[in-house]
Structures are given as structure tokens and as C-alpha cells.
Design an enzyme around this catalytic site. Structure first.
Site, PDB file in Angstrom:
ATOM      1  N   HIS A   1       0.837  -1.198   0.000  1.00 61.39           N
ATOM      2  CA  HIS A   1       0.000   0.000   0.000  1.00 61.39           C
ATOM      3  C   HIS A   1       0.873   1.250   0.000  1.00 61.39           C
ATOM      4  O   HIS A   1       2.067   1.197   0.300  1.00 61.39           O
ATOM      5  CB  HIS A   1      -0.921   0.030   1.228  1.00 61.39           C
ATOM      6  CG  HIS A   1      -0.215   0.391   2.502  1.00 61.39           C
ATOM      7  ND1 HIS A   1       0.655  -0.475   3.150  1.00 61.39           N
ATOM      8  CD2 HIS A   1      -0.229   1.532   3.253  1.00 61.39           C
ATOM      9  CE1 HIS A   1       1.130   0.104   4.242  1.00 61.39           C
ATOM     10  NE2 HIS A   1       0.619   1.320   4.319  1.00 61.39           N
TER      11      HIS A   1
ATOM     12  N   GLN B   1       0.393   5.874   0.436  1.00 58.86           N
ATOM     13  CA  GLN B   1      -0.404   6.900   1.089  1.00 58.86           C
ATOM     14  C   GLN B   1      -0.456   8.162   0.229  1.00 58.86           C
ATOM     15  O   GLN B   1       0.370   8.342  -0.673  1.00 58.86           O
ATOM     16  CB  GLN B   1       0.183   7.239   2.460  1.00 58.86           C
ATOM     17  CG  GLN B   1       0.227   6.072   3.417  1.00 58.86           C
ATOM     18  CD  GLN B   1       0.829   6.454   4.755  1.00 58.86           C
ATOM     19  OE1 GLN B   1       0.261   7.262   5.493  1.00 58.86           O
ATOM     20  NE2 GLN B   1       1.989   5.899   5.072  1.00 58.86           N
TER      21      GLN B   1
END
Length: 353
Positions: free
Chosen positions: A185, A187
Site C-alpha cells: 500500500h 499513502q
């Protein structure tokens, strides 16, 4: 691409990005969650003329849970996560522990010649794949293109939030970098100010017209290029700060991800994932890194900025890290342990492997 907006139990927004138009996104978050924290407070440092966000609520954020408790995996019967759906392609949602937010509180004066402002903005999490054991380097070109679509979408939308001055998309990878979740992931931070590094870039570009394009042209003609295609070039910069640092530039000057053409977005993945796999191959271990997109501010310097990614690692050799100690941390004066030309040759050897 199908884009579907949903909401989590505490009201945070979640957006699915799917390749298929028939993807079912009707699942509802059934959890009982505490109220959302208020936005951080910004305190101004008069000595450096920089803003610092005070976000005490982030001390309670989830820290390296086991894989079967990962909050970024799809939900399953008996286990609800941040993603209510049972599967997903790419998903973006508001961070539960944000550094910046539009959910405001009260912000009393802090004294010490420091102005205090609310940390207005937004922080989002971008899940690159539902496969917990994967990584960005393993994504298909189509999957990378979908991530690019999500980045571009969020850049455009977050730029419209009142008070936001800059949008920053990034990925931290590896325990050495300080990740708190192992799932693949990244951000996105929507800042209420222009960051110090971007101010430096714009000031330099204002003094030297065509600076970014000149850097790209000079590097493309030299020995530090590690990968390239019709639309992108990846190179180790001449003044690299980190042992292994690669910059990726599109061949056309654009201010941000939203301004890239479909062809340019599609062409990014084949170059970028080759570089990531090459870094992993250098020492036979997963390479920790930070991947940082430099985009133009929302309202200033858009004619000067040149979208590019800076990818860098603190690993300098097998079992050895480049710590940002006294000179780097206290003075901002970097000392690199690896000659950029040697780093480029090593990375190229793995790209062509």
C-alpha cells in the site's frame, strides 16, 4: 475503469477502482468504530520557517499486525477490515489515523513565537492489490496503470479541497523504513502548505528556466540511465543523496499525475517495476525504499514544476543501512557512501539480468 464511492462505519470515504464494470461494491462496513480524531495542529518554527504537524492521536495506530489480522486485506466472514468487500483491485480510503483532516477541533496558542493553525487537509491509504503477500514490483502492467489512474483521480480531487496547497503520493516499503502495515500500500497526503522540498525545487527552477528538462536531457545523454522507454527515463542522479536512488521522469513536462496522458500512465509501469525488481536483486533481499511523487502545488509554481518520482533506499550493502545520523539529520548535509555511477551500473546489471 469503474469508480465506486462508499463509506466506512465512522463516516470515512472509501473509493474502489475496478477494471470491470460489473464489480459488486454493495458490502457495508458493520464494525463499531470510535469517533474520528480531530485534525492535527500545525505549529510554525520561526527558525526554519517550516510547519510541523502535531498529531498525538497517531500514537495509537495499528502497528505490524500478523497477516491474519491485516486491516488492508478484504473482509471475510467473521473478520471485518477497512475494506468491506470480499475482493478488490485497487482501493483508496481516508486514513483512520490522519496527519491532516477536515474534521477540525480547537487550536489554542502554543507560545514560543509559534503560530498555530488547524491541520486542514486529508490523508488517504492506497491499497495496490488485495494480495497481502505481493508487492508493487510484482504488479502487472495493467495493475500499475490502475494504480496510476487512482493516483491521478485523487490528485485532482484532493486539489479541490479548500485549504489544500499540495498533494503528495508516496509508498514506504520495508521494516527498515518504518512501515506499520506490511500489506502492499501507499499513502496520499493533502497538505495545507507547500512542503520545504517543493519550495526548494521551485526556487531553483525560478532561477534557471527549463531546469528540470535540462537535468533530464543531461542524464539521458550520460552513463547513469538504468531503464527507459518512449515516455519515461529512470536514472541515478549525479548528486544522489542515498546509496541507491533512482529518479523517474516523463519525457514531457507536466505539473502532476492528473496531467499525464493515458499512454504516459500506461508506459510508467514497465519501467518502474523493472527498477524495483532490480533493486530487490542487488543483494538477494527485499530492498526497503521510499517512492515519492513530486507534483506541482495546487496554486503556485505550476508552470515551473515538473512531475517526477524519486525512489531511494537506505540500504547500502548486504546487512548494512545508511543511517541519517548527525550530518544528515541535524544539518541536512548528506554524505553518500556509494558513487552514483557505481550504483547505476549495479542497478543496470540487474535490470538486464
Amino acid at each position: 475503469m469503474k469508480r465506486t464511492i462508499a463509506h466506512l462505519a465512522d463516516g470515512r470515504e472509501l473509493i474502489y477502482f475496478d477494471r470491470r464494470d460489473d464489480a459488486d461494491r454493495s458490502a457495508i462496513d458493520q464494525r463499531e468504530l470510535p469517533p474520528r480524531p480531530v485534525a492535527s495542529e500545525l505549529r510554525y518554527d520561526p527558525l526554519t520557517e517550516e510547519w510541523v504537524a502535531m498529531a498525538g492521536h497517531r500514537q495509537t495506530r495499528t502497528f505490524l499486525p500478523p497477516a491474519d489480522e491485516c486491516p488492508l486485506c478484504p473482509s471475510t466472514p467473521g473478520k471485518s477490515t477497512e475494506i468491506p468487500a470480499s475482493s478488490y483491485d485497487v482501493v483508496v480510503f481516508e486514513n483512520r489515523f490522519p496527519s491532516f483532516s477536515t474534521h477540525l477541533g480547537s487550536y489554542p496558542d502554543a507560545g514560543g513565537l509559534s503560530e498555530v493553525l488547524p491541520g486542514v487537509g486529508r490523508c488517504e491509504v492506497v491499497c495496490f492489490t488485495s494480495d497481502h503477500s505481493s508487492s508493487f514490483s510484482k504488479l502487472s502492467d495493467d495493475q500499475v496503470e490502475l494504480v496510476m489512474e487512482a493516483w491521478a483521480d485523487r490528485t485532482a480531487e484532493l486539489s479541490e479541497i479548500s485549504g489544500v496547497e499540495q498533494v503528495f503520493c508516496f509508498e514506504n516499503r520495508g521494516a527498515e523504513i518504518g512501515i506499520t502495515l506490511a500489506h502492499p500500500h501507499g499513502q496520499i497526503y493533502a497538505y495545507p502548505y507547500i512542503t520545504p522540498r517543493t519550495r526548494q525545487h521551485l526556487a531553483a527552477a525560478a532561477k534557471r528556466p527549463g531546469l528540470f528538462a535540462g537535468v533530464l536531457a543531461a542524464e539521458r545523454a550520460g552513463e547513469r540511465v538504468v531503464a527507459a522507454n518512449e515516455h519515461w527515463t529512470a536514472f541515478v542522479p549525479a548528486a544522489a543523496r542515498y546509496p541507491f536512488e533512482v529518479h523517474l521522469y516523463p519525457h514531457r513536462q507536466v505539473p502532476d499525475l492528473a496531467a499525464l496522458t493515458q499512454e504516459e500512465r500506461a508506459a510508467f509501469g514497465p519501467v518502474y517495476t523493472r527498477v524495483l525488481r532490480a533493486l530487490d536483486g542487488l543483494f538477494g533481499v527485499v530492498m526497503p525504499y521510499v517512492a515519492a511523487w513530486h507534483q506541482a502545488p495546487v496554486r503556485q509554481g505550476r508552470d515551473l514544476a515538473y512531475l517526477h518520482m524519486e525512489l531511494f533506499s537506505i540500504r547500502r550493502a548486504p546487512g548494512k543501512l545508511k543511517y541519517l545520523a548527525g550530518s544528515e539529520s541535524a544539518m541536512g548535509a548528506f554524505v553518500n557512501d556509494v558513487l552514483p555511477e557505481e550504483a547505476a551500473q549495479l542497478i543496470r546489471s540487474q535490470v538486464d539480468h
